[in-house]
Design a protein around this motif. Sequence first.
Motif, PDB file in Angstrom:
ATOM      1  N   HIS A   1       5.938 -74.911 -72.145  1.00  0.00           N
ATOM      2  CA  HIS A   1       4.778 -75.209 -71.317  1.00  0.00           C
ATOM      3  C   HIS A   1       3.485 -75.174 -72.441  1.00  0.00           C
ATOM      4  O   HIS A   1       3.492 -74.074 -72.869  1.00  0.00           O
ATOM      5  N   SER A   2       2.703 -76.209 -72.202  1.00  0.00           N
ATOM      6  CA  SER A   2       1.622 -76.340 -73.190  1.00  0.00           C
ATOM      7  C   SER A   2       0.584 -74.991 -72.875  1.00  0.00           C
ATOM      8  O   SER A   2      -0.057 -74.548 -73.744  1.00  0.00           O
ATOM      9  N   SER A   3       0.510 -74.406 -71.628  1.00  0.00           N
ATOM     10  CA  SER A   3      -0.486 -73.358 -71.089  1.00  0.00           C
ATOM     11  C   SER A   3       0.222 -72.046 -71.584  1.00  0.00           C
ATOM     12  O   SER A   3      -0.651 -70.966 -71.325  1.00  0.00           O
ATOM     13  N   THR A   4       1.577 -71.828 -71.812  1.00  0.00           N
ATOM     14  CA  THR A   4       2.262 -70.614 -72.080  1.00  0.00           C
ATOM     15  C   THR A   4       2.777 -70.517 -73.324  1.00  0.00           C
ATOM     16  O   THR A   4       3.121 -69.199 -73.720  1.00  0.00           O
ATOM     17  N   TRP A   5       2.844 -71.389 -74.194  1.00  0.00           N
ATOM     18  CA  TRP A   5       3.639 -71.489 -75.523  1.00  0.00           C
ATOM     19  C   TRP A   5       2.861 -70.322 -76.401  1.00  0.00           C
ATOM     20  O   TRP A   5       3.550 -69.611 -77.069  1.00  0.00           O
ATOM     21  N   GLN A   6       1.595 -70.014 -76.213  1.00  0.00           N
ATOM     22  CA  GLN A   6       0.876 -69.097 -77.082  1.00  0.00           C
ATOM     23  C   GLN A   6       1.198 -67.596 -76.776  1.00  0.00           C
ATOM     24  O   GLN A   6       0.883 -66.602 -77.335  1.00  0.00           O
ATOM     25  N   ILE A   7       1.844 -67.192 -75.599  1.00  0.00           N
ATOM     26  CA  ILE A   7       2.016 -66.038 -75.276  1.00  0.00           C
ATOM     27  C   ILE A   7       3.707 -65.822 -76.000  1.00  0.00           C
ATOM     28  O   ILE A   7       4.026 -64.554 -75.980  1.00  0.00           O
TER      29      ILE A   7
ATOM     30  N   ARG B   1      -8.755 -77.928 -83.019  1.00  0.00           N
ATOM     31  CA  ARG B   1      -8.758 -76.804 -82.369  1.00  0.00           C
ATOM     32  C   ARG B   1      -7.558 -76.279 -82.102  1.00  0.00           C
ATOM     33  O   ARG B   1      -7.455 -74.843 -82.154  1.00  0.00           O
ATOM     34  N   LEU B   2      -6.425 -76.895 -81.805  1.00  0.00           N
ATOM     35  CA  LEU B   2      -5.166 -76.251 -81.763  1.00  0.00           C
ATOM     36  C   LEU B   2      -4.628 -75.975 -83.017  1.00  0.00           C
ATOM     37  O   LEU B   2      -3.611 -74.767 -83.137  1.00  0.00           O
TER      38      LEU B   2
END
Length: 278
Positions: A63-69, A98-99
């Motif tokens: 998921h693009s919203s959780t991959w940073q976790i 930005r990404l």
Amino acid sequence: IQRVVLAECTKKFGPWMVTHCMELLAADNDYADIMLHEERPNFGGISIEELHRLVYAQVLCSHSSTWQIAPTYLSSCLNQGLGLLEILLLKQPIQDNRLVLKTLELCRLYELENVGTNIMKIAGCYHWKHGRKGTGVYWFQQAHDKVRLDRIAQQLFERIGKSVADDNFKQWEGLLELLGSDIGSAGGLEFLHRYRDFKRSLQQALEGRTGEAARQTVEFLIQLMRNPSTPQRFWLPLLHDSVKLLNCKPRPLLNVAETTLLLNKLQELSMAKLRPDF
């Protein structure tokens, strides 16, 4: 009993609950701690705890919203987690700066300098390929990619050299500014920066701003003509510009020695045209 609890959690709860329930199972229980952290050949040499952390990290990565976790869990998996973390970071899109910056921050946080460098090189190649030359050069500079910067500098030098008309030079002037004059083996860049300074000074002199600007233009011109690194294909445009200086009012800007130097260069250029390899 720990095996039963773990099996029931796996059946009834999601990967987040299964991952974190192991911390409760291992608390003050040596047997459970050994069971959960023991490396198992049938799991590819990883432990039960690492297996479930990898599973949960995979869910987060999707998921693009959780991959940073996901890096939080991958970095704690010493056998396979770091390798998967590198793959995760390298797979992130590089179209959005930005990404890219977020991804590079994760590389810094987990001390993955080589991965960060590769990401910057990939971003540089992408932007250069899609016509965003300035952004491409920026990322190559951030990655200290001297090989590609040298190659770009050499291409720039060759393209300007094919046509030294003012319009052609202005087209590449911005990129020349970005590259700087100290790109290692691309010695032509130093000349191009001096050539740019001469053209700017000449414009000011022709506009009649100050007498000092005119004299400085002559100094730039003579330095270029005396410098052995000045390519011969630039001699004729420089000599053409010198005519403008010779015609400047109210007094001549070139002395006898400087005028003689220019005449000698013109004669040398005329003789060179007679050679078959010119």
